[in-house]
Design an enzyme around this catalytic site. Structure first.
Site, PDB file in Angstrom:
ATOM      1  N   ILE A  61      37.020  72.486  12.965  1.00 44.06           N
ATOM      2  CA  ILE A  61      36.341  72.380  14.263  1.00 44.06           C
ATOM      3  C   ILE A  61      37.457  72.585  15.282  1.00 44.06           C
ATOM      4  O   ILE A  61      38.525  71.966  15.191  1.00 44.06           O
ATOM      5  CB  ILE A  61      35.613  71.024  14.422  1.00 44.06           C
ATOM      6  N   SER A  62      37.233  73.493  16.235  1.00 46.47           N
ATOM      7  CA  SER A  62      38.323  73.925  17.120  1.00 46.47           C
ATOM      8  C   SER A  62      38.710  72.833  18.119  1.00 46.47           C
ATOM      9  O   SER A  62      37.945  71.899  18.371  1.00 46.47           O
ATOM     10  CB  SER A  62      37.897  75.188  17.876  1.00 46.47           C
ATOM     11  N   GLN A  63      39.901  73.000  18.707  1.00 43.98           N
ATOM     12  CA  GLN A  63      40.384  72.090  19.750  1.00 43.98           C
ATOM     13  C   GLN A  63      39.360  72.048  20.903  1.00 43.98           C
ATOM     14  O   GLN A  63      38.887  73.102  21.337  1.00 43.98           O
ATOM     15  CB  GLN A  63      41.723  72.641  20.250  1.00 43.98           C
TER      16      GLN A  63
END
Ligand code: SAM
Length: 214
Positions: A61-63
């Site tokens: 899950i991206s920043q």
């Protein structure tokens, strides 16, 4: 676990607004969507940290800031049909659902897609349609789209995605090599396609017919 409102507001104030994301609708969506619900249970407590996190199957899950920046680049007003390639946890799809008319999201790894579907259903995101497929082909039956977002790194912009954009439509995608990319915004005009570059990023690879080979 509680709703973690304070942690979420701090994430928005410090990591997202603090780095220059201004669209009030985008900021409101990030204050609302419960990011910890999209994390593996063991990592929920780190959901509001300033970094990407593993979600299983070698994916992430991206920043939060990068999710917010890409979302702002899409320029959503509430009326759009949006295609997302790379459902992952379903978090970006939920953010999009707060900001547009209808979300179509495509994921190639079934266990991730199944978990994302369960999370989205549990939280009431009925306007998100999900398909398990190689998203580099887009989702032709549901096209054209006002907006497309790709949340995995591609060697170039997959041609089927450009074809499935409406005139005036925009697409945001990380383009580069396997280890570093730039965010690219593509706008489809009647005179052709206009590309602009944004910040450097690092995403997991887009694997498929018009992406990287496995
Ligand atoms: N948007 C996600 C979220 O909010 O959690 C994060 C996406 S993660 C950085 C990238 C995702 O793209 C992975 O789940 C990966 O399996 C998926 N992916 C890679 N290639 C794909 C393809 N050709 N079609 C669909 N999904 C793909």
């Amino acid at each position: 676990m509680s709703d973690l409102v304070e942690e979420r507001n701090r994430m928005v104030d410090e990591q997202i607004a603090g780095r220059g994301v201004r669209d009030p609708r985008v900021l409101a969506a990030f204050r609302k969507v419960q990011r910890h619900e999209f994390m593996p249970a063991a990592l929920e407590a780190q959901a509001y940290g300033d970094h990407a996190m593993p979600i299983g199957e070698g994916q992430t899950i991206s920043q939060p800031y990068i999710v917010a920046l890409m979302t702002e680049m899409l320029g959503l007003t509430g009326t759009e049909r949006v295609l997302e390639i790379g459902t992952g946890s379903g978090y970006q799809a939920a953010i999009l659902a707060e900001l547009c008319e209808k979300v179509f999201t495509v994921e190639r790894i079934k266990p991730l897609a199944d978990r994302a579907r369960q999370t989205l259903d549990r939280l009431g995101y009925t306007k998100v349609a999900l398909k398990i497929f190689d998203g580099t082909y887009g989702w032709k039956e549901m096209s054209p789209f006002d907006v497309i977002i790709v949340t995995a790194a591609s060697p170039d912009v997959p041609q089927p995605l450009v074809e499935q954009l409406k005139d005036g439509g925009r697409l945001v995608i990380p383009v580069g090599d396997r280890y570093s990319q730039d965010l690219v915004k593509v706008v489809k005009t009647d005179k052709g396609v206009v590309r602009t570059l944004s910040v450097p990023v690092v995403f997991v690879p887009l694997i498929g017919a018009y992406g990287w080979k496995e």
